[in-house]
Design a protein around this motif. Structure first.
Motif, PDB file in Angstrom:
ATOM      1  N   GLY A   1       0.775  -1.230   0.000  1.00 28.48           N
ATOM      2  CA  GLY A   1       0.000   0.000   0.000  1.00 28.48           C
ATOM      3  C   GLY A   1       0.806   1.280   0.000  1.00 28.48           C
ATOM      4  O   GLY A   1       0.227   2.358   0.140  1.00 28.48           O
ATOM      5  N   VAL A   2       2.112   1.210  -0.179  1.00 30.83           N
ATOM      6  CA  VAL A   2       2.937   2.426  -0.187  1.00 30.83           C
ATOM      7  C   VAL A   2       2.778   3.134  -1.525  1.00 30.83           C
ATOM      8  O   VAL A   2       2.932   2.532  -2.589  1.00 30.83           O
ATOM      9  N   LEU A   3       2.489   4.425  -1.479  1.00 26.64           N
ATOM     10  CA  LEU A   3       2.391   5.255  -2.671  1.00 26.64           C
ATOM     11  C   LEU A   3       3.792   5.501  -3.213  1.00 26.64           C
ATOM     12  O   LEU A   3       4.691   5.904  -2.457  1.00 26.64           O
ATOM     13  N   ASN A   4       3.997   5.281  -4.498  1.00 27.95           N
ATOM     14  CA  ASN A   4       5.356   5.375  -5.053  1.00 27.95           C
ATOM     15  C   ASN A   4       5.956   6.776  -4.938  1.00 27.95           C
ATOM     16  O   ASN A   4       7.174   6.915  -4.896  1.00 27.95           O
ATOM     17  N   THR A   5       5.134   7.799  -4.886  1.00 30.12           N
ATOM     18  CA  THR A   5       5.647   9.170  -4.769  1.00 30.12           C
ATOM     19  C   THR A   5       5.654   9.669  -3.324  1.00 30.12           C
ATOM     20  O   THR A   5       5.893  10.858  -3.085  1.00 30.12           O
ATOM     21  N   GLY A   6       5.416   8.782  -2.384  1.00 27.99           N
ATOM     22  CA  GLY A   6       5.534   9.145  -0.969  1.00 27.99           C
ATOM     23  C   GLY A   6       4.668  10.308  -0.563  1.00 27.99           C
ATOM     24  O   GLY A   6       3.447  10.242  -0.642  1.00 27.99           O
ATOM     25  N   ASN A   7       5.328  11.396  -0.155  1.00 26.65           N
ATOM     26  CA  ASN A   7       4.621  12.545   0.416  1.00 26.65           C
ATOM     27  C   ASN A   7       4.108  13.524  -0.629  1.00 26.65           C
ATOM     28  O   ASN A   7       3.580  14.574  -0.275  1.00 26.65           O
ATOM     29  N   ILE A   8       4.243  13.220  -1.921  1.00 25.39           N
ATOM     30  CA  ILE A   8       3.739  14.136  -2.952  1.00 25.39           C
ATOM     31  C   ILE A   8       2.776  13.397  -3.880  1.00 25.39           C
ATOM     32  O   ILE A   8       2.800  12.179  -3.985  1.00 25.39           O
ATOM     33  N   ILE A   9       1.940  14.172  -4.547  1.00 27.95           N
ATOM     34  CA  ILE A   9       1.083  13.656  -5.614  1.00 27.95           C
ATOM     35  C   ILE A   9       1.515  14.381  -6.879  1.00 27.95           C
ATOM     36  O   ILE A   9       1.612  15.611  -6.903  1.00 27.95           O
ATOM     37  N   ASP A  10       1.817  13.629  -7.919  1.00 27.37           N
ATOM     38  CA  ASP A  10       2.303  14.195  -9.170  1.00 27.37           C
ATOM     39  C   ASP A  10       1.536  13.544 -10.319  1.00 27.37           C
ATOM     40  O   ASP A  10       1.461  12.324 -10.400  1.00 27.37           O
ATOM     41  N   GLU A  11       0.946  14.361 -11.196  1.00 30.89           N
ATOM     42  CA  GLU A  11       0.128  13.838 -12.291  1.00 30.89           C
ATOM     43  C   GLU A  11       0.868  12.831 -13.151  1.00 30.89           C
ATOM     44  O   GLU A  11       0.292  11.859 -13.628  1.00 30.89           O
ATOM     45  N   THR A  12       2.141  13.052 -13.366  1.00 29.79           N
ATOM     46  CA  THR A  12       2.930  12.178 -14.231  1.00 29.79           C
ATOM     47  C   THR A  12       3.452  10.954 -13.507  1.00 29.79           C
ATOM     48  O   THR A  12       3.448   9.851 -14.060  1.00 29.79           O
ATOM     49  N   PHE A  13       3.891  11.103 -12.276  1.00 29.90           N
ATOM     50  CA  PHE A  13       4.646  10.044 -11.606  1.00 29.90           C
ATOM     51  C   PHE A  13       3.873   9.221 -10.577  1.00 29.90           C
ATOM     52  O   PHE A  13       4.282   8.107 -10.268  1.00 29.90           O
ATOM     53  N   THR A  14       2.804   9.731 -10.001  1.00 28.24           N
ATOM     54  CA  THR A  14       2.070   8.961  -9.002  1.00 28.24           C
ATOM     55  C   THR A  14       1.334   7.819  -9.707  1.00 28.24           C
ATOM     56  O   THR A  14       0.493   8.045 -10.556  1.00 28.24           O
ATOM     57  N   ALA A  15       1.708   6.599  -9.359  1.00 24.97           N
ATOM     58  CA  ALA A  15       1.170   5.411 -10.004  1.00 24.97           C
ATOM     59  C   ALA A  15      -0.100   4.936  -9.308  1.00 24.97           C
ATOM     60  O   ALA A  15      -0.245   5.103  -8.098  1.00 24.97           O
ATOM     61  N   PRO A  16      -0.992   4.310 -10.072  1.00 22.28           N
ATOM     62  CA  PRO A  16      -2.165   3.711  -9.418  1.00 22.28           C
ATOM     63  C   PRO A  16      -1.735   2.578  -8.504  1.00 22.28           C
ATOM     64  O   PRO A  16      -0.760   1.881  -8.772  1.00 22.28           O
ATOM     65  N   MET A  17      -2.467   2.398  -7.438  1.00 18.43           N
ATOM     66  CA  MET A  17      -2.161   1.359  -6.453  1.00 18.43           C
ATOM     67  C   MET A  17      -2.640   0.005  -6.955  1.00 18.43           C
ATOM     68  O   MET A  17      -3.656  -0.097  -7.620  1.00 18.43           O
ATOM     69  N   GLY A  18      -1.886  -1.030  -6.609  1.00 17.55           N
ATOM     70  CA  GLY A  18      -2.339  -2.397  -6.823  1.00 17.55           C
ATOM     71  C   GLY A  18      -2.138  -2.973  -8.212  1.00 17.55           C
ATOM     72  O   GLY A  18      -2.626  -4.073  -8.479  1.00 17.55           O
ATOM     73  N   ALA A  19      -1.434  -2.286  -9.113  1.00 15.69           N
ATOM     74  CA  ALA A  19      -1.183  -2.857 -10.443  1.00 15.69           C
ATOM     75  C   ALA A  19      -0.267  -4.066 -10.279  1.00 15.69           C
ATOM     76  O   ALA A  19       0.686  -4.045  -9.514  1.00 15.69           O
ATOM     77  N   THR A  20      -0.579  -5.131 -11.013  1.00 15.97           N
ATOM     78  CA  THR A  20       0.181  -6.380 -10.888  1.00 15.97           C
ATOM     79  C   THR A  20       0.658  -6.862 -12.260  1.00 15.97           C
ATOM     80  O   THR A  20       0.134  -6.446 -13.294  1.00 15.97           O
ATOM     81  N   VAL A  21       1.645  -7.744 -12.246  1.00 12.64           N
ATOM     82  CA  VAL A  21       2.065  -8.497 -13.435  1.00 12.64           C
ATOM     83  C   VAL A  21       2.215  -9.948 -13.026  1.00 12.64           C
ATOM     84  O   VAL A  21       2.431 -10.261 -11.885  1.00 12.64           O
TER      85      VAL A  21
END
Length: 122
Positions: free
Chosen positions: A102-122
């Protein structure tokens, strides 16, 4: 039910976008995420979570406010919680991330380009 094995090269071949981590495994409240990186990621920190970067292919550098750490294939670095950092890759690199679920990839910021959706899998 017994899980199947997986090959990291096969998993990395399933996606092409940069800076969008994909969960490949979960264990003990942690996630193993795969991510392709290229360019500069925004400065950020994770308030409550440490983050482990392990380079699978290519090279990256982790920039801190007071130093830079270069990582190549097979090398890893733990970024402690609360520490500002910025991953940078001059050429495309493939990275494994180990962090709590559940960790947000951009941590303490929200960025339109870099903040990834949570839970994407491969």
């Amino acid at each position: 039910m017994m899980p199947d094995k997986f090959a990291l090269d096969d998993k990395f071949a399933q996606f092409s976008e940069h800076w969008r981590p994909k969960v490949v495994a979960s264990l003990n409240g942690q996630e193993l995420k795969l991510v392709k990186v290229q360019g500069e990621f925004p400065w950020h920190h994770h308030e409550h979570e440490d983050e482990l970067f392990l380079v699978w292919r290519g090279a990256i550098r982790i920039e801190f406010r007071d130093r830079v750490v270069e990582l190549g294939p097979g090398e890893a670095l733990v970024v402690p919680r609360g520490v500002d950092h910025r991953p940078v890759a001059e050429q495309e690199a493939e990275i494994l991330l180990f962090e709590p679920a559940g960790v947000l990839n951009t941590g303490n910021i929200i960025d339109e380009t870099f903040t990834a959706p949570m839970g994407a899998t491969v």
